[in-house]
Design a protein around this motif. Sequence first.
Motif, mmCIF file in Angstrom:
data_model
loop_
_atom_site.group_PDB
_atom_site.id
_atom_site.type_symbol
_atom_site.label_atom_id
_atom_site.label_comp_id
_atom_site.label_asym_id
_atom_site.label_seq_id
_atom_site.Cartn_x
_atom_site.Cartn_y
_atom_site.Cartn_z
ATOM 1 N N TYR A 127 -17.571 -37.560 41.761
ATOM 2 C CA TYR A 127 -18.889 -37.170 42.210
ATOM 3 C C TYR A 127 -19.062 -37.552 43.681
ATOM 4 N N MET A 128 -19.970 -36.847 44.332
ATOM 5 C CA MET A 128 -20.269 -37.159 45.721
ATOM 6 C C MET A 128 -21.692 -36.702 46.034
ATOM 7 N N HIS A 129 -22.500 -37.610 46.577
ATOM 8 C CA HIS A 129 -23.828 -37.227 47.043
ATOM 9 C C HIS A 129 -23.717 -36.345 48.286
ATOM 10 N N GLY A 130 -24.642 -35.414 48.406
ATOM 11 C CA GLY A 130 -24.664 -34.571 49.589
ATOM 12 C C GLY A 130 -24.828 -35.355 50.872
ATOM 13 N N GLU A 131 -25.547 -36.481 50.812
ATOM 14 C CA GLU A 131 -25.784 -37.286 52.004
ATOM 15 C C GLU A 131 -24.480 -37.780 52.618
ATOM 16 N N LEU A 132 -23.526 -38.114 51.783
ATOM 17 C CA LEU A 132 -22.245 -38.624 52.272
ATOM 18 C C LEU A 132 -21.200 -37.523 52.368
ATOM 19 N N ALA A 133 -21.340 -36.501 51.538
ATOM 20 C CA ALA A 133 -20.344 -35.434 51.518
ATOM 21 C C ALA A 133 -20.271 -34.688 52.842
ATOM 22 N N ASP A 134 -21.415 -34.417 53.442
ATOM 23 C CA ASP A 134 -21.411 -33.607 54.661
ATOM 24 C C ASP A 134 -20.649 -34.282 55.805
ATOM 25 N N PRO A 135 -20.920 -35.540 56.149
ATOM 26 C CA PRO A 135 -20.126 -36.141 57.231
ATOM 27 C C PRO A 135 -18.660 -36.312 56.871
ATOM 28 N N TRP A 136 -18.366 -36.566 55.597
ATOM 29 C CA TRP A 136 -16.969 -36.754 55.215
ATOM 30 C C TRP A 136 -16.193 -35.440 55.221
ATOM 31 N N GLN A 137 -16.840 -34.345 54.871
ATOM 32 C CA GLN A 137 -16.112 -33.078 54.904
ATOM 33 C C GLN A 137 -15.793 -32.697 56.344
ATOM 34 N N LYS A 138 -16.667 -33.054 57.272
ATOM 35 C CA LYS A 138 -16.376 -32.795 58.683
ATOM 36 C C LYS A 138 -15.149 -33.569 59.139
ATOM 37 N N ASP A 139 -14.907 -34.678 58.472
ATOM 38 C CA ASP A 139 -13.802 -35.550 58.833
ATOM 39 C C ASP A 139 -12.524 -35.213 58.064
ATOM 40 N N GLY A 140 -12.537 -34.110 57.301
ATOM 41 C CA GLY A 140 -11.332 -33.654 56.624
ATOM 42 C C GLY A 140 -10.959 -34.427 55.387
ATOM 43 N N LYS A 141 -11.922 -35.042 54.726
ATOM 44 C CA LYS A 141 -11.592 -35.889 53.574
ATOM 45 C C LYS A 141 -11.471 -35.115 52.259
ATOM 46 N N PHE A 142 -11.890 -33.848 52.236
ATOM 47 C CA PHE A 142 -11.927 -33.129 50.977
ATOM 48 C C PHE A 142 -11.072 -31.858 51.017
ATOM 49 N N VAL A 143 -10.466 -31.551 49.890
ATOM 50 C CA VAL A 143 -9.649 -30.349 49.721
ATOM 51 C C VAL A 143 -10.556 -29.113 49.664
ATOM 52 N N ASN A 144 -10.063 -28.003 50.143
ATOM 53 C CA ASN A 144 -10.780 -26.735 50.073
ATOM 54 C C ASN A 144 -10.721 -26.186 48.648
ATOM 55 N N MET A 145 -11.845 -26.222 47.960
ATOM 56 C CA MET A 145 -11.904 -25.722 46.585
ATOM 57 C C MET A 145 -11.598 -24.229 46.513
ATOM 58 N N PHE A 146 -12.005 -23.477 47.520
ATOM 59 C CA PHE A 146 -11.736 -22.033 47.498
ATOM 60 C C PHE A 146 -10.242 -21.753 47.512
ATOM 61 N N GLU A 147 -9.496 -22.572 48.225
ATOM 62 C CA GLU A 147 -8.049 -22.388 48.276
ATOM 63 C C GLU A 147 -7.432 -22.553 46.889
ATOM 64 N N LEU A 148 -7.889 -23.562 46.176
ATOM 65 C CA LEU A 148 -7.385 -23.802 44.830
ATOM 66 C C LEU A 148 -7.861 -22.720 43.866
ATOM 67 N N LEU A 149 -9.129 -22.340 44.001
ATOM 68 C CA LEU A 149 -9.679 -21.331 43.104
ATOM 69 C C LEU A 149 -9.027 -19.967 43.318
ATOM 70 N N ASP A 150 -8.844 -19.578 44.568
ATOM 71 C CA ASP A 150 -8.264 -18.261 44.851
ATOM 72 C C ASP A 150 -6.822 -18.148 44.373
ATOM 73 N N ALA A 151 -6.152 -19.294 44.234
ATOM 74 C CA ALA A 151 -4.776 -19.287 43.734
ATOM 75 C C ALA A 151 -4.700 -19.470 42.222
ATOM 76 N N ASP A 152 -5.834 -19.672 41.593
ATOM 77 C CA ASP A 152 -5.871 -19.964 40.164
ATOM 78 C C ASP A 152 -5.676 -18.685 39.350
ATOM 79 N N LYS A 153 -4.859 -18.763 38.324
ATOM 80 C CA LYS A 153 -4.569 -17.572 37.519
ATOM 81 C C LYS A 153 -5.650 -17.291 36.480
ATOM 82 N N ASP A 154 -6.548 -18.249 36.249
ATOM 83 C CA ASP A 154 -7.542 -18.095 35.195
ATOM 84 C C ASP A 154 -8.948 -17.808 35.701
ATOM 85 N N LEU A 155 -9.266 -18.216 36.918
ATOM 86 C CA LEU A 155 -10.638 -18.144 37.407
ATOM 87 C C LEU A 155 -10.719 -17.418 38.742
ATOM 88 N N LYS A 156 -11.907 -16.899 39.033
ATOM 89 C CA LYS A 156 -12.184 -16.304 40.341
ATOM 90 C C LYS A 156 -13.608 -16.692 40.750
#
Length: 475
Positions: free
Chosen positions: A117-146
């Motif tokens: 889990y991650m609060h939005g208050e902390l997520a925004d500065p941390w995502q700017k700092d490259g701490k999180f994986v791109n979910m779209f990249e994983l989802l777009d490569a997923d064989k089960d979901l879109k």
Amino acid sequence: MELNGRGRGKVLYGLLTVILLMVTLLAGCSNAGGKNESDKGNAAKDQGNAEQSGKPVTLKFTFWGSPQEKAAIEKATQAFTDKYPNIKVDAIHIPEADYDAKITAMVAGNEAPDLGYMHGELADPWQKDGKFVNMFELLDADKDLKRSDFLDYIWFKSSEDFAYGISTAGETFGLFYNKDLFDEAKVNYPPAKPEMAWSWDEFVKVAQQLTLDKNGKNAADPGFDPDNIKQFGVSFETWHGPVHAAVINNEGEWVTKDGKFGFSQPEAAEAIQRLADLINVYHVAPSPVQMKSIPSQAVALQSKLAAMSMHGQWINLDLGAAKVNYDIGVLPKMKRSVPMGISGASVIYTSSKHREEAWLLTKFLENPEGAIDLYKGGLWMPTMTKWYTDPGLVAKWAENNPAHPSGFKDAMMNNLLNNGVPNGSYYIKNFSKVNAITFSGMDEVWLGKKTALEAMKELEAKIQPEIRGRYDVSP
């Protein structure tokens, strides 16, 4: 998910100040290239390897929540391990009030979780700092979901191509009420259909009838004693979720599309003032000081300290488990009555050595099929559209159980699907500072020392330099 929801994210201003300082200190040692670390071409192959590999893996997964939520999450993660025996989950429960500080310390000590889990208050500065994986990249490569399998608003995006998080669940606010207290007062229940929503004035009158002093007089009676209230007509929390939900229903904005501080504008300030008047003018809602003696909104309803609560659907878990005689109505109407979608983010850290396995767990928890108790028990609503539209799937989680009373489908499930709009944590840039500064100026409003318009106008000069715009508006 009790929040202060999750996103459910209610964090005290002083704590946020400390956290933001720590985030600044961490910036120098972060993986600034994290957003580009994944190779989209290999993502599908890696996911297949994660499912087929027998190599033992342990995922560190952090989360917050009530005791009931803790039990539900632990049961779900065990079900995941039953399905993938080589992947064990170290599910680490952290009290929400301590969550951001402890996660910050874990990351600083090179002990970051793989996901959580991650609060939005902390997520925004941390995502700017490259701490999180791109979910779209994983989802777009997923064989089960879109992407089209999910509700539109549930992605935490820094651009159209980069989603640093997905909503932990579909969540929104409604008007919870204790049916026994309505029956005792011979008052009609709140409507569940949005087109029949009470006007604000109708809502206030009902709240007055349901507010009782120690002598049994209600708040509309002559001689009512506002200093000795034993039962409040309504209660609400004062973090950004409930407040922004009210602002949205008065057609106000927190940050306008042209980058201005919206809470100081008439529509938003009027909505905030109406909430404050419940406390200080009508005496039908507890003040923040009085709320300190009430452990949660679920407890307020269960113990009959309040007849109604404007709160998030995650308290269905606690109310259903306690077998409270309750139901759910739609929020009272200001200029409109629409549900605001809100949630904490679920993220995968770029520092994880097991991101493919972490994606498998993320998928498992987002799909009610694998973790049905989290949904059936009332904690979460799905993020996947078919679980709102397929009658057979709806029956698996939203029918014939104590955590989903008769008003749930109209007031929350169908309402969120058809009318939902996102909370500001999804799209406001520099959200952590915008949120912290905005709500540092609210205390005197709730105490009745300043009007909402006065307080928010005073904040403008301080907050405007921190506003960077919105992710949902093109530069």
